[in-house]
Scaffold this motif. Structure first.
Motif, PDB file in Angstrom:
ATOM      1  N   ALA A  94      65.909  36.521  50.192  1.00 32.93           N
ATOM      2  CA  ALA A  94      64.826  37.380  49.926  1.00 32.93           C
ATOM      3  C   ALA A  94      63.559  36.681  49.196  1.00 32.93           C
ATOM      4  O   ALA A  94      62.392  37.124  49.773  1.00 32.93           O
ATOM      5  CB  ALA A  94      65.474  38.664  49.319  1.00 32.93           C
ATOM      6  N   TRP A  95      63.896  36.210  48.316  1.00 31.61           N
ATOM      7  CA  TRP A  95      62.674  35.707  47.563  1.00 31.61           C
ATOM      8  C   TRP A  95      61.886  34.660  48.381  1.00 31.61           C
ATOM      9  O   TRP A  95      60.602  34.510  48.310  1.00 31.61           O
ATOM     10  CB  TRP A  95      63.293  34.913  46.059  1.00 31.61           C
ATOM     11  CG  TRP A  95      62.307  34.223  45.358  1.00 31.61           C
ATOM     12  CD1 TRP A  95      61.622  34.776  44.418  1.00 31.61           C
ATOM     13  CD2 TRP A  95      61.583  32.642  45.396  1.00 31.61           C
ATOM     14  NE1 TRP A  95      60.384  33.931  43.941  1.00 31.61           N
ATOM     15  CE2 TRP A  95      60.634  32.861  44.385  1.00 31.61           C
ATOM     16  CE3 TRP A  95      61.796  31.835  46.361  1.00 31.61           C
ATOM     17  CZ2 TRP A  95      59.844  31.459  44.446  1.00 31.61           C
ATOM     18  CZ3 TRP A  95      61.095  30.410  46.243  1.00 31.61           C
ATOM     19  CH2 TRP A  95      60.059  30.597  44.904  1.00 31.61           C
ATOM     20  N   TRP A  99      57.840  34.866  49.233  1.00 26.42           N
ATOM     21  CA  TRP A  99      56.830  33.835  48.637  1.00 26.42           C
ATOM     22  C   TRP A  99      56.800  32.670  48.876  1.00 26.42           C
ATOM     23  O   TRP A  99      55.926  31.771  48.324  1.00 26.42           O
ATOM     24  CB  TRP A  99      57.506  34.016  46.962  1.00 26.42           C
ATOM     25  CG  TRP A  99      57.513  35.247  46.355  1.00 26.42           C
ATOM     26  CD1 TRP A  99      58.603  35.979  46.227  1.00 26.42           C
ATOM     27  CD2 TRP A  99      56.332  36.305  46.168  1.00 26.42           C
ATOM     28  NE1 TRP A  99      58.210  37.079  45.378  1.00 26.42           N
ATOM     29  CE2 TRP A  99      57.046  37.343  45.648  1.00 26.42           C
ATOM     30  CE3 TRP A  99      55.038  36.013  46.452  1.00 26.42           C
ATOM     31  CZ2 TRP A  99      56.041  38.340  45.241  1.00 26.42           C
ATOM     32  CZ3 TRP A  99      54.093  37.051  45.957  1.00 26.42           C
ATOM     33  CH2 TRP A  99      54.725  38.405  45.519  1.00 26.42           C
ATOM     34  N   ILE A 100      57.780  32.146  49.908  1.00 25.10           N
ATOM     35  CA  ILE A 100      57.542  30.739  50.385  1.00 25.10           C
ATOM     36  C   ILE A 100      56.476  30.833  51.663  1.00 25.10           C
ATOM     37  O   ILE A 100      56.720  31.543  52.504  1.00 25.10           O
ATOM     38  CB  ILE A 100      58.895  29.999  50.731  1.00 25.10           C
ATOM     39  CG1 ILE A 100      59.697  29.934  49.582  1.00 25.10           C
ATOM     40  CG2 ILE A 100      58.621  28.623  51.396  1.00 25.10           C
ATOM     41  CD1 ILE A 100      59.136  29.222  48.538  1.00 25.10           C
ATOM     42  N   GLY A 101      55.822  29.959  51.827  1.00 25.87           N
ATOM     43  CA  GLY A 101      54.887  29.985  52.799  1.00 25.87           C
ATOM     44  C   GLY A 101      55.134  29.832  54.168  1.00 25.87           C
ATOM     45  O   GLY A 101      56.350  29.841  54.675  1.00 25.87           O
ATOM     46  N   GLU A 102      54.255  29.491  55.128  1.00 26.65           N
ATOM     47  CA  GLU A 102      54.443  29.382  56.480  1.00 26.65           C
ATOM     48  C   GLU A 102      55.452  28.280  56.929  1.00 26.65           C
ATOM     49  O   GLU A 102      55.487  27.226  55.893  1.00 26.65           O
ATOM     50  CB  GLU A 102      53.328  29.204  57.177  1.00 26.65           C
ATOM     51  CG  GLU A 102      53.352  29.410  58.815  1.00 26.65           C
ATOM     52  CD  GLU A 102      52.103  29.329  59.471  1.00 26.65           C
ATOM     53  OE1 GLU A 102      52.163  29.090  60.692  1.00 26.65           O
ATOM     54  OE2 GLU A 102      51.186  29.581  58.738  1.00 26.65           O
ATOM     55  N   LEU A 183      62.995  36.796  62.080  1.00 24.49           N
ATOM     56  CA  LEU A 183      62.813  36.947  60.470  1.00 24.49           C
ATOM     57  C   LEU A 183      62.147  38.434  60.426  1.00 24.49           C
ATOM     58  O   LEU A 183      62.209  38.732  59.270  1.00 24.49           O
ATOM     59  CB  LEU A 183      62.115  35.534  60.159  1.00 24.49           C
ATOM     60  CG  LEU A 183      63.130  34.543  60.065  1.00 24.49           C
ATOM     61  CD1 LEU A 183      61.947  33.326  59.342  1.00 24.49           C
ATOM     62  CD2 LEU A 183      64.368  34.519  59.317  1.00 24.49           C
ATOM     63  N   GLY A 184      61.816  38.923  61.302  1.00 23.50           N
ATOM     64  CA  GLY A 184      61.102  40.270  60.865  1.00 23.50           C
ATOM     65  C   GLY A 184      59.605  40.235  60.550  1.00 23.50           C
ATOM     66  O   GLY A 184      59.147  41.140  60.399  1.00 23.50           O
ATOM     67  N   ASP A 185      58.979  38.983  60.968  1.00 25.96           N
ATOM     68  CA  ASP A 185      57.837  39.007  60.848  1.00 25.96           C
ATOM     69  C   ASP A 185      56.773  39.401  62.127  1.00 25.96           C
ATOM     70  O   ASP A 185      55.506  39.601  62.067  1.00 25.96           O
ATOM     71  CB  ASP A 185      57.261  37.547  60.626  1.00 25.96           C
ATOM     72  CG  ASP A 185      57.778  37.106  59.335  1.00 25.96           C
ATOM     73  OD1 ASP A 185      57.764  37.733  58.271  1.00 25.96           O
ATOM     74  OD2 ASP A 185      58.107  35.906  59.199  1.00 25.96           O
ATOM     75  N   PRO A 222      60.762  43.407  52.247  1.00 25.44           N
ATOM     76  CA  PRO A 222      59.588  43.792  52.200  1.00 25.44           C
ATOM     77  C   PRO A 222      58.707  42.530  51.784  1.00 25.44           C
ATOM     78  O   PRO A 222      59.020  41.713  50.778  1.00 25.44           O
ATOM     79  CB  PRO A 222      59.215  44.846  50.951  1.00 25.44           C
ATOM     80  CG  PRO A 222      60.835  45.539  50.721  1.00 25.44           C
ATOM     81  CD  PRO A 222      61.630  44.367  51.264  1.00 25.44           C
ATOM     82  N   ARG A 223      57.332  42.440  52.684  1.00 23.63           N
ATOM     83  CA  ARG A 223      56.612  41.354  52.122  1.00 23.63           C
ATOM     84  C   ARG A 223      55.725  41.726  51.300  1.00 23.63           C
ATOM     85  O   ARG A 223      55.265  42.842  51.184  1.00 23.63           O
ATOM     86  CB  ARG A 223      55.748  40.925  53.552  1.00 23.63           C
ATOM     87  CG  ARG A 223      56.663  39.918  54.569  1.00 23.63           C
ATOM     88  CD  ARG A 223      57.978  40.490  54.685  1.00 23.63           C
ATOM     89  NE  ARG A 223      58.477  39.459  55.913  1.00 23.63           N
ATOM     90  CZ  ARG A 223      59.726  39.385  56.322  1.00 23.63           C
ATOM     91  NH1 ARG A 223      60.585  40.323  55.953  1.00 23.63           N
ATOM     92  NH2 ARG A 223      60.195  38.602  57.142  1.00 23.63           N
TER      93      ARG A 223
END
Length: 228
Positions: A94-95, A99-102, A183-185, A222-223
């Motif tokens: 989840a982290w 918080w990790i980029g593309e 991934l839900g994006d 949640p993003r």
């Protein structure tokens, strides 16, 4: 175990085992239900068999995994210590989502995507009998472009060669887009509207296919708010 940090901190002591390369990903596969060596290899396609054997031996020795042998059948089953790592992995994932980029192009792997998807089939939503979903990734080299997911009697299997069964529906997709959906994006409707994902087959099945999968467990994370 890895080299000692020589600190009494419990985090340091845990990381002496867990921060060696691939170790936590092996645990991820184990707590996700993979028990046999070949199943673990399918979930870790870029890990060498030799290193996988070594990491499993380390986890068994540390009491995180038990090795069960029944004739030629060998299974690796998490102990209570191993099972208690599930929420740790969920929190870490989840982290990472937040918080990790593309993702880079090298991070996109159709084999890993289909292996993850086959564990998240909603068998209540799939038609009775055998269902074969053919995935064709348009932006992937020819040798890795075509994959089949065979769903039957509450089970699902991933094939990288044509299994010889009639195809129920075909999904034409850009790999990155389908990973984003997983991934839900990106939602299924948005991906389909944009044309980066297309589903070929009878209309009733085309409409139903997105409901056949429950998506990654990280899709609902949640993003962080987008900077203005």
């Amino acid at each position: 175990m890895g080299a000692s940090y020589h600190q009494f901190c419990p985090v340091a002591k845990a990381m002496e085992l867990l921060d060696e390369r691939w170790t936590l990903l092996v645990v991820r596969e184990l707590v996700s239900g993979s028990e046999r060596f070949n199943e673990l290899r399918r979930g870790l396609p870029r890990m060498s068999p030799t290193l996988l054997s070594r990491r499993l031996h380390q986890l068994v020795r540390a009491g995180v995994v038990e090795r069960h042998v029944d004739g030629v059948d060998v299974r690796y089953v998490p102990t209570q210590a191993g099972r208690e790592l599930r929420p740790v992995l969920e929190a870490l994932g989840a982290w990472g989502v937040r918080w990790i980029g593309e993702l880079g192009d090298a991070d996109l792997d159709p084999k890993l995507l289909l292996w993850d998807m086959h564990r998240h089939v909603d068998h209540r939503a799939v038609p009775r009998g055998r269902t074969v979903v053919h995935f064709r990734f348009r932006d992937v080299p020819a040798g890795f472009r075509d994959w089949w997911l065979v769903i039957n009697s509450g089970e699902a299997d991933v094939c990288d060669v044509d299994p010889g069964h009639g195809v129920t529906v075909t999904v034409h997709a850009d790999l990155r887009t389908l990973v984003q959906v997983w991934l839900g994006d990106l939602s299924w409707p948005a991906a389909l509207r944009g044309g980066a994902v297309e589903i070929a087959g009878p209309e009733v099945l085309r409409r139903a296919l997105p409901r056949w999968f429950t998506l990654s467990e990280f899709a609902a994370v949640p993003r962080p708010p987008t900077p203005v």
